[in-house]
Design a protein around this motif. Structure first.
Motif, PDB file in Angstrom:
ATOM      1  N   GLY A  78       0.766  -1.293  -0.090  1.00  0.00           N
ATOM      2  CA  GLY A  78      -0.053   0.116  -0.152  1.00  0.00           C
ATOM      3  C   GLY A  78       0.945   1.242  -0.084  1.00  0.00           C
ATOM      4  N   VAL A  79       0.273   2.314  -0.661  1.00  0.00           N
ATOM      5  CA  VAL A  79       1.201   3.685  -0.489  1.00  0.00           C
ATOM      6  C   VAL A  79       0.136   4.902   0.119  1.00  0.00           C
ATOM      7  CG1 VAL A  79       2.339   5.277  -2.046  1.00  0.00           C
ATOM      8  CG2 VAL A  79       2.092   2.898  -2.775  1.00  0.00           C
ATOM      9  N   GLY A  80       0.831   5.431   0.876  1.00  0.00           N
ATOM     10  CA  GLY A  80       0.281   6.743   1.679  1.00  0.00           C
ATOM     11  C   GLY A  80       1.206   7.767   1.344  1.00  0.00           C
ATOM     12  N   LYS A  81       0.659   8.856   1.492  1.00  0.00           N
ATOM     13  CA  LYS A  81       1.714  10.204   1.559  1.00  0.00           C
ATOM     14  C   LYS A  81       1.513  10.782   2.923  1.00  0.00           C
ATOM     15  CE  LYS A  81       2.939  10.840  -2.690  1.00  0.00           C
ATOM     16  NZ  LYS A  81       2.377  12.083  -3.505  1.00  0.00           N
ATOM     17  N   HIS A  82       2.792  11.462   3.724  1.00  0.00           N
ATOM     18  CA  HIS A  82       2.899  11.873   4.569  1.00  0.00           C
ATOM     19  C   HIS A  82       3.952  12.929   4.447  1.00  0.00           C
ATOM     20  CE1 HIS A  82       3.155  12.179   9.105  1.00  0.00           C
ATOM     21  NE2 HIS A  82       4.527  12.844   8.843  1.00  0.00           N
ATOM     22  N   GLU A  83       3.214  14.395   4.470  1.00  0.00           N
ATOM     23  CA  GLU A  83       3.948  15.514   4.362  1.00  0.00           C
ATOM     24  C   GLU A  83       4.721  15.310   2.915  1.00  0.00           C
ATOM     25  OE1 GLU A  83       6.577  16.233   7.735  1.00  0.00           O
ATOM     26  OE2 GLU A  83       4.839  16.573   9.059  1.00  0.00           O
ATOM     27  N   GLY A  84       3.816  14.841   2.171  1.00  0.00           N
ATOM     28  CA  GLY A  84       4.623  14.812   0.399  1.00  0.00           C
ATOM     29  C   GLY A  84       5.229  13.864   0.273  1.00  0.00           C
ATOM     30  N   ILE A  85       5.744  12.838   1.412  1.00  0.00           N
ATOM     31  CA  ILE A  85       6.595  11.977   1.097  1.00  0.00           C
ATOM     32  C   ILE A  85       5.847  10.560   1.064  1.00  0.00           C
ATOM     33  CG2 ILE A  85       8.679  10.498   2.231  1.00  0.00           C
ATOM     34  CD1 ILE A  85       9.339  13.441   1.294  1.00  0.00           C
ATOM     35  N   ALA A  86       6.150   9.685  -0.138  1.00  0.00           N
ATOM     36  CA  ALA A  86       5.311   8.429  -0.358  1.00  0.00           C
ATOM     37  C   ALA A  86       6.011   7.594   0.738  1.00  0.00           C
ATOM     38  CB  ALA A  86       5.551   7.997  -1.604  1.00  0.00           C
ATOM     39  N   VAL A  87       5.061   6.740   1.478  1.00  0.00           N
ATOM     40  CA  VAL A  87       5.367   5.733   2.422  1.00  0.00           C
ATOM     41  C   VAL A  87       4.774   4.353   1.894  1.00  0.00           C
ATOM     42  CG1 VAL A  87       5.508   4.899   4.704  1.00  0.00           C
ATOM     43  CG2 VAL A  87       5.669   7.341   4.128  1.00  0.00           C
ATOM     44  N   PHE A  88       5.543   3.399   1.665  1.00  0.00           N
ATOM     45  CA  PHE A  88       5.251   1.912   1.017  1.00  0.00           C
ATOM     46  C   PHE A  88       4.929   1.075   2.354  1.00  0.00           C
ATOM     47  CE2 PHE A  88       7.425   4.154  -2.347  1.00  0.00           C
ATOM     48  CZ  PHE A  88       6.647   3.843  -3.440  1.00  0.00           C
ATOM     49  N   VAL A  89       3.792   0.476   2.318  1.00  0.00           N
ATOM     50  CA  VAL A  89       3.686  -0.342   3.654  1.00  0.00           C
ATOM     51  C   VAL A  89       2.894  -1.599   3.215  1.00  0.00           C
ATOM     52  CG1 VAL A  89       2.621  -0.573   5.912  1.00  0.00           C
ATOM     53  CG2 VAL A  89       3.161   1.748   5.006  1.00  0.00           C
ATOM     54  N   PRO A  90       3.698  -2.869   3.352  1.00  0.00           N
ATOM     55  CA  PRO A  90       3.034  -4.227   2.879  1.00  0.00           C
ATOM     56  C   PRO A  90       1.743  -4.329   3.727  1.00  0.00           C
ATOM     57  CG  PRO A  90       5.066  -4.567   4.185  1.00  0.00           C
ATOM     58  CD  PRO A  90       5.060  -2.983   3.942  1.00  0.00           C
ATOM     59  N   PHE A  91       1.005  -5.394   3.312  1.00  0.00           N
ATOM     60  CA  PHE A  91      -0.434  -5.878   3.760  1.00  0.00           C
ATOM     61  C   PHE A  91      -1.146  -4.891   4.313  1.00  0.00           C
ATOM     62  CE2 PHE A  91       3.467  -8.619   5.587  1.00  0.00           C
ATOM     63  CZ  PHE A  91       3.140  -9.680   4.424  1.00  0.00           C
ATOM     64  N   THR A  92      -1.328  -3.873   3.463  1.00  0.00           N
ATOM     65  CA  THR A  92      -2.217  -2.807   3.618  1.00  0.00           C
ATOM     66  C   THR A  92      -3.231  -2.696   2.490  1.00  0.00           C
ATOM     67  OG1 THR A  92      -0.624  -1.058   2.777  1.00  0.00           O
ATOM     68  CG2 THR A  92      -0.942  -1.281   5.130  1.00  0.00           C
ATOM     69  N   VAL A  93      -4.321  -1.956   2.612  1.00  0.00           N
ATOM     70  CA  VAL A  93      -5.416  -2.019   1.425  1.00  0.00           C
ATOM     71  C   VAL A  93      -5.990  -0.392   1.410  1.00  0.00           C
ATOM     72  CG1 VAL A  93      -7.557  -2.858   0.875  1.00  0.00           C
ATOM     73  CG2 VAL A  93      -6.251  -4.417   2.367  1.00  0.00           C
ATOM     74  N   ILE A  94      -6.050  -0.349   0.219  1.00  0.00           N
ATOM     75  CA  ILE A  94      -6.569   1.135   0.048  1.00  0.00           C
ATOM     76  C   ILE A  94      -7.536   1.580   0.850  1.00  0.00           C
ATOM     77  CG2 ILE A  94      -7.739   2.762  -1.665  1.00  0.00           C
ATOM     78  CD1 ILE A  94      -6.042   1.418  -3.935  1.00  0.00           C
ATOM     79  N   GLY A  95      -7.850   2.555   1.668  1.00  0.00           N
ATOM     80  CA  GLY A  95      -8.731   2.958   2.471  1.00  0.00           C
ATOM     81  C   GLY A  95      -8.267   2.707   4.061  1.00  0.00           C
ATOM     82  N   ASP A  96      -7.333   1.757   4.296  1.00  0.00           N
ATOM     83  CA  ASP A  96      -6.745   1.558   5.809  1.00  0.00           C
ATOM     84  C   ASP A  96      -6.250   2.895   6.061  1.00  0.00           C
ATOM     85  OD1 ASP A  96      -7.306  -0.975   5.716  1.00  0.00           O
ATOM     86  OD2 ASP A  96      -5.033  -1.737   5.322  1.00  0.00           O
ATOM     87  N   VAL A  97      -6.401   3.207   7.506  1.00  0.00           N
ATOM     88  CA  VAL A  97      -5.825   4.161   8.232  1.00  0.00           C
ATOM     89  C   VAL A  97      -4.943   3.406   9.220  1.00  0.00           C
ATOM     90  CG1 VAL A  97      -6.035   6.289   9.743  1.00  0.00           C
ATOM     91  CG2 VAL A  97      -7.687   5.792   7.959  1.00  0.00           C
ATOM     92  N   ILE A  98      -3.544   3.563   9.364  1.00  0.00           N
ATOM     93  CA  ILE A  98      -2.907   2.796  10.071  1.00  0.00           C
ATOM     94  C   ILE A  98      -1.846   3.755  11.105  1.00  0.00           C
ATOM     95  CG2 ILE A  98      -3.056   0.924   8.531  1.00  0.00           C
ATOM     96  CD1 ILE A  98      -0.183   1.900   7.858  1.00  0.00           C
ATOM     97  N   GLU A  99      -1.533   3.179  12.070  1.00  0.00           N
ATOM     98  CA  GLU A  99      -0.081   3.722  12.807  1.00  0.00           C
ATOM     99  C   GLU A  99       0.952   2.884  12.273  1.00  0.00           C
ATOM    100  OE1 GLU A  99      -0.722   3.412  16.834  1.00  0.00           O
ATOM    101  OE2 GLU A  99      -1.958   5.221  17.034  1.00  0.00           O
ATOM    102  N   CYS A 100       1.971   3.599  11.455  1.00  0.00           N
ATOM    103  CA  CYS A 100       2.799   2.888  10.778  1.00  0.00           C
ATOM    104  C   CYS A 100       4.384   3.417  11.346  1.00  0.00           C
ATOM    105  CB  CYS A 100       2.943   3.442   9.202  1.00  0.00           C
ATOM    106  SG  CYS A 100       4.296   3.173   8.302  1.00  0.00           S
ATOM    107  N   ARG A 101       5.312   2.308  11.448  1.00  0.00           N
ATOM    108  CA  ARG A 101       6.460   2.355  11.864  1.00  0.00           C
ATOM    109  C   ARG A 101       7.489   2.614  10.712  1.00  0.00           C
ATOM    110  NH1 ARG A 101       9.618   1.648  16.764  1.00  0.00           N
ATOM    111  NH2 ARG A 101       7.641   0.985  17.496  1.00  0.00           N
TER     112      ARG A 101
END
Length: 222
Positions: A21-44
């Protein structure tokens, strides 16, 4: 700039063809396995690059409606597939978007698309498998490479493969261990058996079995 081990809140808005899955944090792309579009997560954050980062799930704040419980006991460590944590309908939508991105974003082409058709058979549909072989705890095992590595995940009971593949692979490995045939070691170059390659004829039902071994000429066998 994000830092390694920093924990952030992230909403997943896209998906890569590797299943991250891919999300943006302050303009930076963050790639996270085992996620789905629409997930809201706490990410390390586990890896920081110049223009993007990799993360892992610390906590799912709210799961996507397309998130499902995967049905494979080794899914989290096996690299054989990457979409079993989402519904099949969502998997089809994601793959359809991959196709459009390849034409439009990468190729700058804008064709008309036929409708995307999913597979009617959701289990046991693959007609080919290649199992790497390795030695673990003094015995030869086969399965699939773990994600982003050449560590072999000892597992042949894959829901995507026909049941006959497990039976054939298990029989081969029983013979290999009975005869004490050595698995190939990538680090030392020693051992004989590298892969078990299976293919099934869709209409004939015949099974082709190939054993991939090291170069016997270099070993002076021929």
């Amino acid at each position: 700039m994000l830092k390694k081990n920093e924990i952030i809140r992230l909403e997943i808005s896209g998906m890569t063809n590797e299943g991250n899955g891919v999300g943006k944090h302050e303009g930076i792309a963050v790639f996270v396995p085992f996620t789905v579009i629409g997930d809201v997560i706490e990410c390390r954050i586990v890896k920081v690059c110049k223009t993007y980062c990799y993360g892992i799930i610390e906590n799912i704040v709210s799961g996507s409606v397309e998130r499902t419980k995967n049905d494979c006991p080794v899914y989290s460590r096996c690299g054989g597939c990457c979409f079993r944590h989402m519904s099949y309908e969502e998997e089809c939508r994601v793959k359809e978007q991959f196709i459009k991105d390849s034409f439009e974003r990468i190729g700058k082409l804008y064709p008309e698309y036929d409708s995307f058709e999913g597979c009617k058979q959701l289990v046991g549909y693959r007609n080919k498998a290649q199992y790497p072989v390795a030695e673990q705890d003094g015995r030869a095992v086969c399965g699939f490479y773990s994600r982003r590595s050449h560590n072999v995940c000892d597992h042949t009971d894959c829901a995507l493969q026909p049941a006959i593949f497990k039976a054939v692979a298990d029989d081969i490995m029983a013979y290999v261990n009975e005869r004490k045939i050595k698995a190939y070691n990538e680090e030392t170059g020693s051992g004989l058996l590298r892969h078990i390659y299976l293919r099934r004829g869709e209409h004939s039902g015949e099974i082709m079995v190939c054993l991939v071994i090291t170069d016997l000429k270099k070993r002076g066998v021929f």
